[in-house]
Scaffold this motif. Structure first.
Motif, PDB file in Angstrom:
ATOM      1  N   ARG A   1      10.438 -50.983  43.576  1.00  0.00           N
ATOM      2  CA  ARG A   1      10.849 -49.940  43.807  1.00  0.00           C
ATOM      3  C   ARG A   1      12.604 -49.809  43.705  1.00  0.00           C
TER       4      ARG A   1
ATOM      5  N   GLU B   1      14.625 -42.433  44.371  1.00  0.00           N
ATOM      6  CA  GLU B   1      13.674 -43.466  44.548  1.00  0.00           C
ATOM      7  C   GLU B   1      12.233 -43.339  44.122  1.00  0.00           C
TER       8      GLU B   1
ATOM      9  N   TRP C   1       9.261 -45.842  41.626  1.00  0.00           N
ATOM     10  CA  TRP C   1       8.681 -46.989  41.105  1.00  0.00           C
ATOM     11  C   TRP C   1       9.134 -47.293  39.463  1.00  0.00           C
TER      12      TRP C   1
ATOM     13  N   ALA D   1       5.427 -45.053  47.958  1.00  0.00           N
ATOM     14  CA  ALA D   1       5.951 -46.319  47.915  1.00  0.00           C
ATOM     15  C   ALA D   1       4.800 -47.321  48.150  1.00  0.00           C
TER      16      ALA D   1
END
Length: 443
Positions: A287, A310, A312, A332
């Motif tokens: 992340r 935010e 991956w 997430a």
């Protein structure tokens, strides 16, 4: 050749013919699509008309190149049919582009530019493509021409090619793709995730545009794309001298995607079976915060992009030594296996591009106009959707009647090597010569 397939085609085309709303056009459309599907190496207007016999060259040419009909209702009918076949929460909407090599300089949009199919710069036209796919079943739903600045800066050239005014302003490929995504969504097509290669993923405005639309996405990026650790904090530094700082800055510097994953744990994963066995590569994911926020000067580092969304960050180490990097806003808690499956699902659009060119003559159009090129491209997509619809229906019938397969056919033996290759790669078409259409169907 058995001509019964043409009656199947006319029945399937009923929604498209209703959208055309004109008796003569409703006759030309099946003739053109049938010409693309049928036998013959060349799928330009003149040889198709010669093979048909019932429809003249002038009629087909007028239908495609200059007839006064709106393509939008047919595009919507295509999206409706594609959604019926493969749409849903598990479907992918794949953004890519495909090049049509072209000689001369008068055909609309032709210019020296990078041709992905050739892997080099070439004189060609470039179409931004959208493919709706589920499992290994793709349906092409959008092909829109990219106009280089050498075209958009020349009003006379645009006028001669009949480029509509609203398309004569320069737009990047990501901008065209976002407009096409809006068109697909407005038509009600369902999909769970947007996929794109690094040609689109490197555009922060493209990624941000997808997120602003509430879409889930997974895109390729260059190895040098800057990212921050996910726990980066914005601090208000105390100035040692000079005027006090007025803006917050990150408490750590951004690094390249490659550097961020250098120390990450890597796992060998397989995402599907190919003709030579399972396809495998090593993957890692972390992340991160993408460095695509507003630019700001940060001390001696100069102007830097602040932390953005935010997401991956995913890395792939291939067996041939290639290293690829991706970003995705999947949740997430998404597993590495799911992340790898998402980024590798994009391959199916490349197969669709190849089939549209090799079997349906996408790159055979010999006209020069905007209208003619886009109408020809639309007819190839309709032909492709018809063939996919036929295969899905055939597969459903075979599933209901598993004993209908011919025992003498080695492909009907589930244990034979031939059957494994066929299941993974192709299904023979009863209408034309080959066609490599996957039989792996969405559940």
């Amino acid at each position: 050749m058995d001509e019964s397939w043409k009656s199947d085609l006319e029945r399937w085309l009923a929604p498209f013919l209703a959208a055309l709303g004109h008796k003569v056009r409703a006759r030309m459309c099946p003739a053109y699509v049938a010409g693309l599907i049928g036998a013959g190496e060349r799928k330009s207007i003149q040889p198709m008309a010669a093979r048909d016999g019932d429809v003249g060259y002038d009629q087909l040419h007028h239908f495609i190149a200059s007839g006064t009909w709106d393509a939008a209702p047919l595009e919507k009918a295509l999206l409706t049919e594609a959604d019926r076949m493969v749409g849903g929460a598990e479907a992918w909407l794949i953004v890519d582009d495909t090049a049509l090599p072209k000689k001369g300089e008068r055909s609309v949009g032709v210019a020296p530019q990078y041709a992905s199919a050739l892997g080099k710069n070439a004189n060609c036209q470039t179409l931004v493509s959208l493919t709706l796919a589920c499992g290994e079943v793709p349906v092409m739903v959008g092909l829109r021409l990219f106009l280089p600045e050498s075209w958009t800066s020349d009003p006379g050239r645009l006028s001669r090619a009949g480029v509509p005014e609203d398309h004569g302003v320069y737009r990047t490929k990501p901008e065209i793709a976002l407009a096409e995504i809006d068109r697909v969504r407005a038509a009600g097509a369902r999909f769970g995730c947007v996929l794109a290669d690094a040609g689109y993923g490197l555009s922060s405005s493209f990624r941000q545009g997808l997120s602003e639309r509430g879409l889930v996405w997974a895109v390729g990026i260059p190895f040098k794309q800057k990212v921050y650790p996910v726990d980066v904090a914005m601090i208000f530094p105390v100035a040692g001298r000079g005027r006090p700082r007025k803006r917050h800055v990150p408490d750590t510097a951004s690094v390249s995607a490659q550097a961020m994953l250098e120390e990450a744990p890597w796992r060998m994963l397989s995402w599907r079976r190919g003709t030579k066995g399972r396809l495998k590569a090593r993957f890692a994911a972390r992340r991160v915060r993408v460095a695509d926020g507003p630019p700001q000067r940060i001390g001696a580092m100069g102007a830097q992009h602040l932390p953005g969304e935010e997401v991956w960050l995913i890395g792939e180490h291939r067996s041939n030594g290639d290293r690829k990097y991706y970003l995705s806003n999947l949740p997430a808690d998404t597993s590495l296996t799911r992340l790898a499956g998402a980024i590798k699902a994009r391959w199916i659009c490349e197969q669709a591009h190849q089939q549209l060119k090799e079997e349906l003559g996408l790159d055979h159009f010999e006209g020069r106009s905007w209208k003619g090129l886009h109408r020809h491209a639309l007819m190839t997509m309709i032909a492709y959707a018809f063939l996919q619809s036929h295969r899905l229906n055939k597969a459903k019938r075979e599933k209901k009647n598993p004993r209908s397969a011919t025992a003498a056919d080695p492909a009907s033996d589930p244990g034979s090597h031939h059957n494994h290759a066929r299941t993974a790669a192709s299904d023979a078409c009863p209408y034309c010569r080959c066609w490599l259409i996957p039989k792996n169907l969405p559940k």
